[in-house]
Write a protein that holds these residues in place. Structure first.
Motif, PDB file in Angstrom:
ATOM      1  N   ALA A  54      39.501  38.357  43.992  1.00 34.94           N
ATOM      2  CA  ALA A  54      40.087  39.515  43.312  1.00 34.94           C
ATOM      3  C   ALA A  54      40.800  40.419  44.312  1.00 34.94           C
ATOM      4  CB  ALA A  54      39.001  40.287  42.571  1.00 34.94           C
ATOM      5  N   PHE A  55      40.210  40.612  45.484  1.00 32.25           N
ATOM      6  CA  PHE A  55      40.856  41.433  46.501  1.00 32.25           C
ATOM      7  C   PHE A  55      42.166  40.798  46.951  1.00 32.25           C
ATOM      8  CE2 PHE A  55      41.484  42.321  51.063  1.00 32.25           C
ATOM      9  CZ  PHE A  55      41.723  43.691  50.970  1.00 32.25           C
ATOM     10  N   VAL A  80      49.613  41.070  44.285  1.00 36.23           N
ATOM     11  CA  VAL A  80      50.283  41.819  43.225  1.00 36.23           C
ATOM     12  C   VAL A  80      50.762  43.160  43.764  1.00 36.23           C
ATOM     13  CG1 VAL A  80      49.951  42.960  40.989  1.00 36.23           C
ATOM     14  CG2 VAL A  80      49.063  40.651  41.369  1.00 36.23           C
ATOM     15  N   GLY A  81      49.957  43.824  44.572  1.00 33.17           N
ATOM     16  CA  GLY A  81      50.365  45.107  45.155  1.00 33.17           C
ATOM     17  C   GLY A  81      51.568  44.959  46.068  1.00 33.17           C
ATOM     18  N   LEU A  82      51.588  43.927  46.905  1.00 31.94           N
ATOM     19  CA  LEU A  82      52.752  43.698  47.759  1.00 31.94           C
ATOM     20  C   LEU A  82      53.990  43.372  46.939  1.00 31.94           C
ATOM     21  CD1 LEU A  82      51.182  41.711  50.720  1.00 31.94           C
ATOM     22  CD2 LEU A  82      52.140  44.005  50.784  1.00 31.94           C
ATOM     23  N   TYR A  83      53.823  42.645  45.845  1.00 30.81           N
ATOM     24  CA  TYR A  83      54.958  42.360  44.967  1.00 30.81           C
ATOM     25  C   TYR A  83      55.521  43.653  44.372  1.00 30.81           C
ATOM     26  CZ  TYR A  83      57.645  40.991  40.923  1.00 30.81           C
ATOM     27  OH  TYR A  83      58.644  40.872  39.995  1.00 30.81           O
TER      28      TYR A  83
END
Length: 94
Positions: free
Chosen positions: A68-69, A75-78
């Motif tokens: 999950a991390f 997703v955060g970098l995207y």
């Protein structure tokens, strides 16, 4: 890296003829045992804990937390990259 060594050890093996056996190996359930020399790989006691940890049951809760991390980082970098690309595109078009 060596975590052990090959050594000769003595083990008790079952024998068919119990009357011919005069050994230090105890009998178990009316089965006679005789000593026999074998070559075995013996693990160094200092590395035993690492092997025990590697053979421990798989912890699905911990693995799912790591997954999950990692997924949230992707997703955060995207999202951050998409935002930076949007700003750069806006600046490029004027």
């Amino acid at each position: 890296m060596s975590i052990g060594s090959v050594q000769s050890v003595v083990v008790c093996v079952p024998v068919a003829n119990a009357s011919a056996v005069d050994s230090v190996c105890p009998a178990l359930n009316n089965q006679a045992y005789a000593p026999q020399r074998v070559t075995a790989y013996l693990v160094d006691p200092a590395h035993g804990a690492a092997i025990d940890a590697a053979l421990a049951p798989f912890d699905y809760g911990y693995a799912s937390a790591i997954w999950a991390f990692a997924f949230s980082m992707v997703v955060g970098l995207y999202v951050v990259s998409h935002g930076i690309g949007t700003v750069l595109g806006f600046l490029r078009r004027g």
